[in-house]
Motif scaffolding. Structure first.
Motif, PDB file in Angstrom:
ATOM      1  N   ILE A   1       0.856  -1.200   0.000  1.00 10.00           N
ATOM      2  CA  ILE A   1       0.000   0.000   0.000  1.00 10.00           C
ATOM      3  C   ILE A   1       0.887   1.244   0.000  1.00 10.00           C
ATOM      4  N   GLY A   2       1.951   1.205   0.813  1.00  8.74           N
ATOM      5  CA  GLY A   2       2.876   2.340   0.884  1.00  8.74           C
ATOM      6  C   GLY A   2       3.506   2.624  -0.469  1.00  8.74           C
ATOM      7  N   ALA A   3       3.890   1.567  -1.177  1.00  9.14           N
ATOM      8  CA  ALA A   3       4.541   1.761  -2.473  1.00  9.14           C
ATOM      9  C   ALA A   3       3.570   2.397  -3.468  1.00  9.14           C
ATOM     10  N   VAL A   4       2.359   1.902  -3.502  1.00  5.82           N
ATOM     11  CA  VAL A   4       1.365   2.445  -4.430  1.00  5.82           C
ATOM     12  C   VAL A   4       1.084   3.907  -4.099  1.00  5.82           C
TER      13      VAL A   4
ATOM     14  N   ILE B   1      -6.953  14.624   0.282  1.00 11.73           N
ATOM     15  CA  ILE B   1      -5.685  13.905   0.135  1.00 11.73           C
ATOM     16  C   ILE B   1      -5.021  13.749   1.497  1.00 11.73           C
ATOM     17  N   SER B   2      -4.992  14.840   2.248  1.00  7.80           N
ATOM     18  CA  SER B   2      -4.271  14.783   3.521  1.00  7.80           C
ATOM     19  C   SER B   2      -4.962  13.850   4.508  1.00  7.80           C
ATOM     20  N   LEU B   3      -6.308  13.877   4.539  1.00 10.94           N
ATOM     21  CA  LEU B   3      -7.015  12.967   5.448  1.00 10.94           C
ATOM     22  C   LEU B   3      -6.789  11.519   5.049  1.00 10.94           C
ATOM     23  N   PHE B   4      -6.863  11.251   3.751  1.00 10.60           N
ATOM     24  CA  PHE B   4      -6.721   9.891   3.266  1.00 10.60           C
ATOM     25  C   PHE B   4      -5.322   9.357   3.608  1.00 10.60           C
ATOM     26  N   CYS B   5      -4.297  10.168   3.272  1.00  9.87           N
ATOM     27  CA  CYS B   5      -2.922   9.713   3.523  1.00  9.87           C
ATOM     28  C   CYS B   5      -2.670   9.522   5.013  1.00  9.87           C
ATOM     29  N   ASN B   6      -3.155  10.462   5.808  1.00  9.98           N
ATOM     30  CA  ASN B   6      -2.945  10.328   7.251  1.00  9.98           C
ATOM     31  C   ASN B   6      -3.647   9.084   7.797  1.00  9.98           C
ATOM     32  N   GLY B   7      -4.816   8.817   7.265  1.00  4.30           N
ATOM     33  CA  GLY B   7      -5.561   7.638   7.703  1.00  4.30           C
ATOM     34  C   GLY B   7      -4.752   6.373   7.423  1.00  4.30           C
ATOM     35  N   ILE B   8      -4.246   6.300   6.207  1.00  2.00           N
ATOM     36  CA  ILE B   8      -3.474   5.101   5.830  1.00  2.00           C
ATOM     37  C   ILE B   8      -2.227   4.983   6.706  1.00  2.00           C
ATOM     38  N   ILE B   9      -1.571   6.112   6.940  1.00  3.06           N
ATOM     39  CA  ILE B   9      -0.342   6.064   7.752  1.00  3.06           C
ATOM     40  C   ILE B   9      -0.650   5.591   9.167  1.00  3.06           C
ATOM     41  N   LEU B  10      -1.726   6.111   9.746  1.00  2.00           N
ATOM     42  CA  LEU B  10      -2.086   5.689  11.109  1.00  2.00           C
ATOM     43  C   LEU B  10      -2.434   4.203  11.150  1.00  2.00           C
TER      44      LEU B  10
ATOM     45  N   GLY C   1      -0.614   1.402  13.279  1.00  2.00           N
ATOM     46  CA  GLY C   1      -1.370   0.519  14.159  1.00  2.00           C
ATOM     47  C   GLY C   1      -0.965  -0.932  13.946  1.00  2.00           C
ATOM     48  N   ILE C   2      -0.831  -1.316  12.687  1.00  2.00           N
ATOM     49  CA  ILE C   2      -0.427  -2.699  12.376  1.00  2.00           C
ATOM     50  C   ILE C   2       0.962  -2.964  12.952  1.00  2.00           C
ATOM     51  N   MET C   3       1.869  -2.014  12.735  1.00  2.00           N
ATOM     52  CA  MET C   3       3.216  -2.188  13.299  1.00  2.00           C
ATOM     53  C   MET C   3       3.149  -2.276  14.816  1.00  2.00           C
ATOM     54  N   GLY C   4       2.264  -1.455  15.409  1.00  2.00           N
ATOM     55  CA  GLY C   4       2.116  -1.461  16.862  1.00  2.00           C
ATOM     56  C   GLY C   4       1.703  -2.830  17.389  1.00  2.00           C
TER      57      GLY C   4
END
Ligand code: UDP
Ligand code: MG
Length: 313
Positions: free
Chosen positions: A232-235, A269-278, A282-285
């Motif tokens: 997802i990050g790469a895309v 864009i900013s909400l979408f990207c921030n959502g994905i990053i969080l 969370g998964i890493m957490g």
């Protein structure tokens, strides 16, 4: 000692007596020597007192008591740690897994199988929600993990001593027992049965505990969620880079076309990207938290009592 039967109990005062009766009946019909190990997982009702009363009359009933609720999988682990049989059967206390299936499991074991798991062909008397979530649970966990864990098979199973020793040698604290049993391998066979209605009381597995079990299962047996983050990050990075080029080209070559309207798109864009990053954090957490648990190396459970075990055990 041939058979050990491990029964985890959490607030099961309504079923414990009947469960003990049916288990004793089934085990006596096997004609093998046996021990019953009831693991009290920090019950807050009369479970312990009732178990204690039963154990005073029957030396084949052994009891382990946790100092608090450590969870179903931990209770099973404790039972296995203390079992001395050549084979160990794990069964729920609520009689949803019928004790009358145990002789069939023993039969398979005698044929030479090391793991005999109960496979539910049908579930009776459970809510549609429970059936749907259970179904999604088994399919979802399988899709997300790399070991082949049989679907529709819970912890109702017979394990040979070899398997028990292999499981005891696994030092991890996050114990998704079904997954670990698949992971260690050995010759496995299934025995089909109909999952009965709970004898009495309510499920001790609310949605919260089921989700936790699913997270434990997935994180213990797969990196797929982490890999998904990379993809997802790469895309997203590629899309963002393309958009960046577009913005630069527009700014340099067509400065007159830039208007101050883009508020909605920028916010989106900013909400979408921030959502994905969080989400990815969370998964890493989830993984980091479990690494932390392993690193602390606390005991998996703490016992506050033991009944009818030899002092040496
Ligand atoms: N259990 C336990 N600790 C817990 C929750 C459940 O030892 O924190 C035991 C419970 O007493 C029962 C078994 O695990 O013997 C399965 O629980 P339950 O029947 O409530 O789950 P379900 O069959 O609804 O999935
Ligand atoms: Mg049950």
């Amino acid at each position: 000692m041939t058979l050990s039967v491990v029964v985890p109990l959490y607030n099961e005062e309504e079923v414990i007596a009947e469960s003990y009766r049916q288990l004793t009946e089934a085990l006596e019909s096997c004609g093998e020597s046996y021990e019953l190990i009831f693991v009290n997982d920090g019950s807050r009702d009369q479970t312990w007192a009732m178990a204690h009363a039963l154990a005073m009359r029957d030396k084949r009933l052994k009891l382990l008591c946790f100092s608090r609720n450590f969870g179903h999988q931990t209770a099973i682990t404790a039972g296995m740690d203390h079992a001395s049989g050549d084979a160990v059967v794990v069964i729920d206390a609520d009689l949803q897994d019928p004790p009358s299936v145990i002789p069939a499991m023993v039969e398979k074991w005698r044929e030479g199988y090391d793991v005999v798991y109960g496979r539910r062909t049908r579930r009776k008397g459970e809510t549609l929600f429970k059936k749907a979530t259970a179904k999604a649970f088994y399919r979802g966990v399988n899709a997300m993990t790399d070991v082949d864990i049989p679907v529709d098979a819970g912890d109702f199973r017979l394990l040979d001593r070899k398997v028990i020793e292999a499981l005891k040698a696994l030092p991890e604290r996050n114990r998704y027992v079904r997954g670990l049993v698949s992971w260690v391998g050995f010759r496995q066979a299934a025995v089909d049965y109909v999952r009965e209605e709970r004898f009495a009381g309510v499920t001790k597995y609310p949605l919260r505990k089921m989700l936790r079990l699913a997270a434990d299962a997935v994180t213990a047996f797969s990196y797929k969620p982490l890999k998904l983050s990379i993809y997802i990050g790469a895309v997203m990075a590629a899309l963002c880079f393309a958009f960046l080029l577009f913005v630069i080209v527009q700014r340099v070559f067509f400065p007159d076309t830039i208007q101050l309207s883009g508020w909605a798109s920028l916010t989106a864009i900013s909400l979408f990207c921030n959502g994905i990053i969080l989400l990815m954090l969370g998964i890493m957490g989830e993984y980091i938290g479990r690494i932390y648990d392993e690193a602390k190396a606390r005991p998996i459970y703490i016992l506050s009592g033991k009944v009818n075990f030899d002092p040496a055990e």
